[in-house]
Design an enzyme around this catalytic site. Structure first.
Site, PDB file in Angstrom:
ATOM      1  N   ALA A 116       0.834  -1.210   0.000  1.00 34.71           N
ATOM      2  CA  ALA A 116       0.000   0.000   0.000  1.00 34.71           C
ATOM      3  C   ALA A 116       0.866   1.257   0.000  1.00 34.71           C
ATOM      4  CB  ALA A 116      -0.924  -0.006   1.209  1.00 34.71           C
ATOM      5  N   GLY A 146       8.539   0.213  -7.260  1.00 35.36           N
ATOM      6  CA  GLY A 146       7.792  -0.899  -7.834  1.00 35.36           C
ATOM      7  C   GLY A 146       7.308  -1.911  -6.808  1.00 35.36           C
ATOM      8  N   THR A 147       6.409  -2.785  -7.255  1.00 35.16           N
ATOM      9  CA  THR A 147       5.797  -3.753  -6.328  1.00 35.16           C
ATOM     10  C   THR A 147       6.819  -4.760  -5.781  1.00 35.16           C
ATOM     11  OG1 THR A 147       5.100  -4.963  -8.309  1.00 35.16           O
ATOM     12  CG2 THR A 147       3.439  -3.616  -7.236  1.00 35.16           C
ATOM     13  N   GLN A 202       8.448   1.854   2.707  1.00 36.08           N
ATOM     14  CA  GLN A 202       9.139   1.882   1.415  1.00 36.08           C
ATOM     15  C   GLN A 202       9.394   3.358   1.115  1.00 36.08           C
ATOM     16  OE1 GLN A 202       6.834   0.991  -2.093  1.00 36.08           O
ATOM     17  NE2 GLN A 202       8.601   0.221  -3.221  1.00 36.08           N
ATOM     18  N   ASN A 247     -25.803  23.276  28.794  1.00 34.88           N
ATOM     19  CA  ASN A 247     -24.765  22.412  29.395  1.00 34.88           C
ATOM     20  C   ASN A 247     -23.378  23.031  29.329  1.00 34.88           C
ATOM     21  OD1 ASN A 247     -24.813  22.090  26.578  1.00 34.88           O
ATOM     22  ND2 ASN A 247     -23.847  20.080  26.709  1.00 34.88           N
ATOM     23  N   TYR A 248     -23.232  24.099  28.580  1.00 34.60           N
ATOM     24  CA  TYR A 248     -21.893  24.662  28.377  1.00 34.60           C
ATOM     25  C   TYR A 248     -21.853  26.067  28.955  1.00 34.60           C
ATOM     26  CZ  TYR A 248     -17.623  25.886  25.815  1.00 34.60           C
ATOM     27  OH  TYR A 248     -16.353  26.258  25.472  1.00 34.60           O
ATOM     28  N   ARG A 254      -2.967   8.671  -9.939  1.00 39.21           N
ATOM     29  CA  ARG A 254      -4.172   8.863 -10.757  1.00 39.21           C
ATOM     30  C   ARG A 254      -5.388   9.284  -9.934  1.00 39.21           C
ATOM     31  NH1 ARG A 254      -3.285   3.160 -13.679  1.00 39.21           N
ATOM     32  NH2 ARG A 254      -2.022   2.872 -11.797  1.00 39.21           N
TER      33      ARG A 254
HETATM   34  C1  UD1 Z   1      -0.126  -4.381 -10.562  1.00 40.25           C
HETATM   35  C2  UD1 Z   1       0.567  -5.593 -11.211  1.00 40.25           C
HETATM   36  C3  UD1 Z   1      -0.260  -6.069 -12.378  1.00 40.25           C
HETATM   37  C4  UD1 Z   1      -1.663  -6.413 -11.913  1.00 40.25           C
HETATM   38  C5  UD1 Z   1      -2.303  -5.251 -11.173  1.00 40.25           C
HETATM   39  C6  UD1 Z   1      -3.567  -5.695 -10.512  1.00 40.25           C
HETATM   40  C7  UD1 Z   1       2.985  -5.316 -10.884  1.00 40.25           C
HETATM   41  C8  UD1 Z   1       4.255  -4.909 -11.500  1.00 40.25           C
HETATM   42  N1  UD1 Z   1       1.888  -5.218 -11.640  1.00 40.25           N
HETATM   43  O1  UD1 Z   1      -0.141  -3.346 -11.511  1.00 40.25           O
HETATM   44  O2  UD1 Z   1       0.346  -7.220 -12.959  1.00 40.25           O
HETATM   45  O3  UD1 Z   1      -2.448  -6.779 -13.014  1.00 40.25           O
HETATM   46  O4  UD1 Z   1      -1.430  -4.768 -10.147  1.00 40.25           O
HETATM   47  O5  UD1 Z   1      -4.242  -4.629  -9.864  1.00 40.25           O
HETATM   48  O6  UD1 Z   1       2.971  -5.738  -9.754  1.00 40.25           O
HETATM   49  N2  UD1 Z   1       2.882  -0.431  -4.580  1.00 40.25           N
HETATM   50  C9  UD1 Z   1       3.814  -0.234  -3.583  1.00 40.25           C
HETATM   51  N3  UD1 Z   1       5.042   0.271  -3.916  1.00 40.25           N
HETATM   52  C10 UD1 Z   1       5.389   0.572  -5.177  1.00 40.25           C
HETATM   53  C11 UD1 Z   1       4.429   0.361  -6.196  1.00 40.25           C
HETATM   54  C12 UD1 Z   1       3.196  -0.137  -5.863  1.00 40.25           C
HETATM   55  O7  UD1 Z   1       3.531  -0.487  -2.407  1.00 40.25           O
HETATM   56  O8  UD1 Z   1       6.530   1.000  -5.385  1.00 40.25           O
HETATM   57  C13 UD1 Z   1       1.552  -0.958  -4.201  1.00 40.25           C
HETATM   58  C14 UD1 Z   1       0.444   0.031  -4.511  1.00 40.25           C
HETATM   59  O9  UD1 Z   1       0.144   0.828  -3.379  1.00 40.25           O
HETATM   60  C15 UD1 Z   1      -0.740  -0.876  -4.847  1.00 40.25           C
HETATM   61  C16 UD1 Z   1      -0.076  -2.119  -5.388  1.00 40.25           C
HETATM   62  O10 UD1 Z   1       1.275  -2.091  -4.962  1.00 40.25           O
HETATM   63  O11 UD1 Z   1      -1.470  -1.237  -3.702  1.00 40.25           O
HETATM   64  C17 UD1 Z   1      -0.146  -2.162  -6.923  1.00 40.25           C
HETATM   65  O12 UD1 Z   1       0.519  -1.054  -7.461  1.00 40.25           O
HETATM   66  P1  UD1 Z   1       0.062  -0.356  -8.794  1.00 40.25           P
HETATM   67  O13 UD1 Z   1       1.055   0.693  -9.126  1.00 40.25           O
HETATM   68  O14 UD1 Z   1      -1.359   0.039  -8.701  1.00 40.25           O
HETATM   69  O15 UD1 Z   1       0.255  -1.554  -9.822  1.00 40.25           O
HETATM   70  P2  UD1 Z   1      -0.523  -1.797 -11.173  1.00 40.25           P
HETATM   71  O16 UD1 Z   1       0.095  -0.962 -12.237  1.00 40.25           O
HETATM   72  O17 UD1 Z   1      -1.972  -1.669 -10.952  1.00 40.25           O
HETATM   73 CA    CA Z   2      -3.347  -0.895  -9.277  1.00 36.32          CA
END
Ligand code: UD1
Ligand code: CA
Length: 450
Positions: A7, A74-75, A69, A375-376, A13
């Site tokens: 999260a 990235g995820t 983080q 009351n106040y 967006r």
């Molecule tokens: C991601 C997936 C995609 C999937 C989609 C489903 C990856 C690379 N892609 O894409 O395959 O179809 O979700 O909804 O994983 N987040 C972090 N740190 C970061 C980036 C993201 O914690 O650096 C968290 C975001 O808060 C979010 C989640 O990871 O809760 C997904 O991130 P988001 O950027 O929305 O990924 P998508 O492009 O939707």
């Molecule tokens: Ca997403």
């Protein structure tokens, strides 16, 4: 099994000053939807936070571990930030912006994972419009890899089966694979979706429930998802004996309980962990949040928050019950009555134009129209106490702290500043004088002057 919730994303967006995951669906922040579901499956839950960490933290209970983080790389990088959480057990990864995932779907995923001894098992879904999601590339019904939208060729883009972001992983193998990730892709990010190339067996569970796996990236999707979830929740209530007169204008949060034969009229909002008993009539035009309501209660065109109401009570139209209101059986609160931190005992009534704050009211008391508890005093709140069977005449001001005894009568229009003993009549107003023939004399005076 542990649960890790990602999260930390900025949620660009959303175009918002607050983090995406605290935006609400049916008045409940998205992150809390995910956490509440996770809690049904595990008692070891961690969240990776970044953007707005101070804000999001306020929504989390103390038993939730937090990893930070600092940069959004990235995820995959997000999971790396929680590597101390990845020990020997399996880890279920959920996304903070995929709020409606259900316990039952996750249980099926976990079951499949446990039975197959896969390195990871992921949840996928087939979408009519897969734009924006990672596409699933399979070989012999096993996952080969996931290709993100930005990296996909036109042939890949037509694939409709996509990654939901949800998967369960062998923690050790995940940790090892994460170390091999590089940001060599269109977004220059460490994708979690790239770990799969380092695994031998990745199972796939394809869900049919598209609402559950919907992600929220902007406010249009937020509104659309709320609409779908709302419909789902209302349907469930209806199938369980609650009448919803107009589902299109009714909002009920997922933590609400409602008894059978209760009727919810249009334009009604029931939020928080509210409980409503059986055979009640709620609405129209009513908002109830965090309340406990008994059976046979009627609440019309009113606002109620942090309030408890027992059986056979009637509230409204146009009442406002604020925090700390407690209404015992057979109480009646009527139009334009506001209550706060007030206890009203059995059978008592305040039917019109009244403010009751920091007040205790005994049994069978009648509060006349226009009664105000003052009351106040400008510095602090003071208490009013009204004992059983008393009658407060209309348009009285009770200046707190003040105690009105049992079976007292307060004359209409009184300003009561002193305690009143049991069985007394109290009058606190100027004595009426009648000037006989005053009007006639005035008129003849003015004629003389002409
Ligand atoms: C991601 C997936 C995609 C999937 C989609 C489903 C990856 C690379 N892609 O894409 O395959 O179809 O979700 O909804 O994983 N987040 C972090 N740190 C970061 C980036 C993201 O914690 O650096 C968290 C975001 O808060 C979010 C989640 O990871 O809760 C997904 O991130 P988001 O950027 O929305 O990924 P998508 O492009 O939707
Ligand atoms: Ca997403």
């Amino acid at each position: 099994m542990k649960v890790l919730i990602l999260a930390a994303g900025q949620g660009k967006r959303m175009k918002s000053r607050v983090p995406k995951v605290v935006h609400r669906i049916l008045d409940k922040p998205m992150i809390n939807w995910v956490i509440d579901t996770a809690k049904k499956l595990s008692n070891e839950i961690a969240v990776v936070l970044g953007n707005g960490i101070d804000v999001v933290q306020n929504f989390l209970s103390n038993d939730i571990k937090i990893f930070e983080q600092k940069e959004r790389l990235g995820t995959g990088h997000a999971v790396m930030c929680a590597k101390d959480f990845l020990t020997d057990s399996d880890v279920l990864i959920l996304y903070g912006d995929v709020p409606y995932i259900s316990e039952s779907t996750l249980k099926s995923l976990l079951k499949m994972h446990a039975e197959s001894k896969n390195d990871a098992t992921i949840l996928t879904v087939e979408l009519e419009n897969p734009t924006g999601y990672g596409r699933i590339i399979k070989k012999n019904n096993k996952l080969l890899k996931i290709i993100e939208e930005q990296d996909a060729s036109p042939e890949i883009k037509i694939i409709k089966e996509v990654y939901t972001g949800i998967g369960v992983f062998n923690s050790q193998k995940l940790k090892n694979a994460l170390e091999k990730l590089t940001p060599n892709n269109a977004q220059g990010e460490y994708y979690l979706t790239e770990v799969f190339q380092y695994f031998e067996n990745v199972g796939i569970l394809k869900t049919e429930n598209k609402i559950e796996v919907c992600g929220v990236n902007d406010r249009v999707q937020l509104a659309e998802l709320e609409k779908s979830i709302r419909k789902d929740i209302l349907r469930n209530f209806m199938l369980n004996g609650v009448t919803i007169v107009d589902p299109d204008s009714t909002y009920i949060s997922p933590d609400v309980e409602i008894g059978i034969d209760t009727v919810i009229y249009p334009q009604t909002f029931v939020y928080g962990k509210t409980k409503i008993g059986e055979n009640c009539e709620i609405g129209p035009l009513t908002r109830i949040k965090e309340c406990i309501i008994g059976n046979n209660v009627k609440i019309t065109r009113s606002e109620c928050e942090l309030t408890q109401v027992m059986d056979n009570v009637s509230v409204g139209p146009f009442s406002r019950l604020r925090e700390g209101t407690f209404l015992e059986e057979n109480v009646k609160i009527g139009n334009f009555v506001e209550t706060k931190k007030t206890h009203v005992s059995k059978g008592s009534k305040a039917q019109h134009l009244t403010y009751l704050g920091d007040t205790y009211i005994g049994k069978d008391v009648n509060i006349g129209a226009g009664t105000i508890t003052c009351n106040y005093d400008g510095k602090k709140k003071n208490k009013t106490y009204i004992d059983d069977d008393s009658f407060i005449g209309s348009n009285s001001s009770l200046v707190a702290p003040v105690k009105i005894g049992k079976s007292v009568v307060i004359g209409a229009g009184s300003v009561i500043t002193q305690d009143v003993p049991d069985f007394s009549l109290a009058l606190g107003r100027a004595k009426q004088i009648n000037k006989l023939n005053w009007v006639k004399e005035k008129r003849s005076d003015s004629k003389k002057g002409e």
